[in-house]
Design an enzyme around this catalytic site. Sequence first.
Site: not given
Ligand SMILES: [Mg+2]
Ligand SMILES: [Zn+2]
Length: 182
Positions: A11, A13, A19, A95
Site C-alpha cells: 500500500d 499512503d 499519510d 474512484h
Molecule cells: Mg494506507
Molecule cells: Zn475503483
Amino acid sequence: MTQPPAYVLIDRDGVINKDSDDFIKSPEEFQPIPGSLEAIALLTQHNYQVVVITNQSGLARGLFDTNMLESIHARMRSLTEEKGGKIEAIYFCPHGPDDNCSCRKPKPGLLLAFGKNKAISLSGIPFIGDSLRDLQAALAVGAKPLLVKTGKGKKTLKNNPDLTVPVFENLYDAAQFIISGQ
Ligand SMILES: [Mg+2]
Ligand SMILES: [Zn+2]
C-alpha cells in the site's frame, strides 16, 4: 532455469509515505516514511518485484488529476531509485467511496488486475498495508496480509484487537521479515 519473479505488494499512503487527511495532492506532499525507500531497495536487492496497490479517491474528489498523480508517482519512483530500489508497477483505484467500483480496497479488484496481468496466482503473496481494508483485500484473494504500525496502523490495531496478521513497526521491518524467508 530462471526462477519466476517473487512479488511484494505494498500500500502507498501510511506505508511508503506519510499519510495526510488532506490527501497527497502534489509531489511536494509526498514525504517518505523513514526507512521505507530503503525497505523497497532491500526487497529489490533480494530480487523481489515491488508493486504498489493504492486507493486514490482524491481523483474522484477532484483534488488532483491523473497527470498530477503521475507526477507524484514519478517522484516516488525516483526517490526509490536513488536508494537503489525499484517499483515495478503501480495499481491505483481512482474512484470514490460511493462509486461502487470493484477496485477500491477492501475490494480486491486491483489485486485481481495485477494477478491477471502477470498471469499468476495471488496465493501467499505478501501485501503490506496500514489499514484494515488492505488486510481485507489481501485475504479476499488468498494473499498474505502484513500490517505495519505506521500511518493508520496503530489505529487499525487498536480498533481490531482480534487481528491475527503479522504486525511490524514499519515497512523496513516487514521487508526484513520477508527476505528472511517468512
Ligand atoms: Mg494506507
Ligand atoms: Zn475503483
